[in-house]
Design an enzyme around this catalytic site. Sequence first.
Site, PDB file in Angstrom:
ATOM      1  N   GLU A   1      28.786  43.918  74.896  1.00 47.94           N
ATOM      2  CA  GLU A   1      27.848  44.005  76.257  1.00 47.94           C
ATOM      3  C   GLU A   1      27.932  43.320  76.960  1.00 47.94           C
ATOM      4  O   GLU A   1      28.763  41.883  76.438  1.00 47.94           O
ATOM      5  CB  GLU A   1      26.278  44.494  76.588  1.00 47.94           C
TER       6      GLU A   1
ATOM      7  N   GLU B   1      28.787  39.913  74.146  1.00 49.59           N
ATOM      8  CA  GLU B   1      30.613  40.637  74.309  1.00 49.59           C
ATOM      9  C   GLU B   1      29.860  41.407  72.989  1.00 49.59           C
ATOM     10  O   GLU B   1      31.219  42.578  73.376  1.00 49.59           O
ATOM     11  CB  GLU B   1      31.291  39.104  74.630  1.00 49.59           C
TER      12      GLU B   1
END
Lengths: 341, 341
Positions: A167, A309
């Site tokens: 994300e 991430e």
Amino acid sequence: VRASDGAAARAAAELQDRLTKPRGALGELEAIGVRLAAMAGECPPPVPEPALVAVFAGDHGVVAEGVTPWPQDVTGQMVANFVAGGAAVNVLARHAHADVLVVDVGVASSVEHLEGVLHRKVLHGTRNLRREPAMTSDEARAALDVGAEVATAAVTRGDARCLVTGEMGIGNTTASAALIAAFTGRSPATVAGRGTGIDDAMLATKIAVISDALDRTPYFDDPVAVLASLGGLEIAALVGYIVAGAAARVPVIVDGVIACAALVVANALCPDAHEYCIAGHRSSEPGATIALEHVGLRPVLDLELRLGEGTGAVLALPIVQSAAKILREMATFDAAGVTEK
Amino acid sequence: VRASDGAAARAAAELQDRLTKPRGALGELEAIGVRLAAMAGECPPPVPEPALVAVFAGDHGVVAEGVTPWPQDVTGQMVANFVAGGAAVNVLARHAHADVLVVDVGVASSVEHLEGVLHRKVLHGTRNLRREPAMTSDEARAALDVGAEVATAAVTRGDARCLVTGEMGIGNTTASAALIAAFTGRSPATVAGRGTGIDDAMLATKIAVISDALDRTPYFDDPVAVLASLGGLEIAALVGYIVAGAAARVPVIVDGVIACAALVVANALCPDAHEYCIAGHRSSEPGATIALEHVGLRPVLDLELRLGEGTGAVLALPIVQSAAKILREMATFDAAGVTEK
């Protein structure tokens, strides 16, 4: 989402004891292998490869409250960095032979021109969760569907036998901490952390913002309503991704505090969802540990990461794959002619 | 063995801060990258691949004291398992794309018939360390030379830019605990663990054996004499392997308690040796943690492994390699057009 397969787990535990090593000597690696067998309903379990890292990107209206020193533009800039292959998750995924798919589910800026992005924008960022629901329930459901679509398509096409959560979203540790507080009952001050690096004053603001958001959020038995009130679009997408992965009986490697927030929501929706999840690492954000304890998962790595991430989850991927290969490829005492104690 | 390169370390730390992530957000992965730069004297550091796992095998006369439930024949049987590719370290090394080299430096049984073994037998097992020196100093030096030869040849031929320690030897947790006690000054009861799984009575015997061995070992300033008195042939070979790797400025990933014993000896011989070592994992043997604290290394993984063979070190290999790739492949804020906070 069905419960995982206890018979396959028992068969894997028994097989571990026949392999050429002292019983239990591979510690957590053995436990992961047993869980992979339970998820797949097969012993030995399939090797969880290929793996897909889906990086869901979305923005957060709550940045108006001053909860992060980073400008909101960074979310879209990082989406460009992801598709160019220059971000940390890209480097780590290449080394682990995992694919990265970048999904715009709610970036505030326009990223329509970027090739290589899966364009599924629901909104140009959420509303300010301190003042009003971040999303409507319909918007939250649309984002959930994006995540489920990505997981289901990857598994159905055979592109993924392992899903890794990723994300990006400036401000998303605030939304995640609020969700973890809501679903675990812990206080805002306990779950809030320093995210990408905030000072004491900003941390105090963050805690106050989360308190206000919880105060105006109704606690009825509707996880989607709570998700809509507090959550981000990328977090909602991760919830759908986790639930769809669990429904497909594919292991989902969960990253840091954002993914852990999605995990507690997924588990509220489907109480067996966590059985298909492996906690890739222990983020240094306090909310991550609280969320993992809430669902009963022990992290594979503890490297004081706080990037998100998908970085910590993809670092754990080779270990998870190795756990399956131990059950598939190691010799037994009988086959190798090794004497037992 | 020279000290590692402080200037390269500083350059790597500065480069970490220009990469597209919050400062320090990759935690221990950043620290490993900085250390790899210091070892190589280059920023960014070379990626530590290909990697070699050298599995040194040797037997221990101390098994006559009843310190392990496993018969001594298992050492030679496991050597056959290693060259057949069926042991845990083989499975894990294949997944991490590392080569495994099996070296007979002191197996009691005859393994001359096994193809794929590097035959460098110094003795058919050590003497009983409770009663007399396990090796003469000449025998210990011969075993040290075997390890150094393996490391130097692999690095010189270009077969390895990363060395991973591996070993096999029934009874070798007793020798390792004795060495760790001797070099750290900790008590036998503190360093001794349950190894491959021993009961309370056997653990008490193990502690008494270590106490007796320490009592008859002279504490002059000669690490090789202490190594000869207490150590195993495979442990001596690991000392040579670590020192030669450090001399070649190649990272050495250290496995569990046996390798940690070799590390404290290597560090006594060459006080900078540990600067070239990365602790792959925290073994559940107490001596491993004591040894790592003694030399100041923090383990990468903590998975409650207690198998040895190199398994924990090779599981850490992809993480170590990823740390170098972060410095080599990630985009900077400037290059990616990402705004800093």
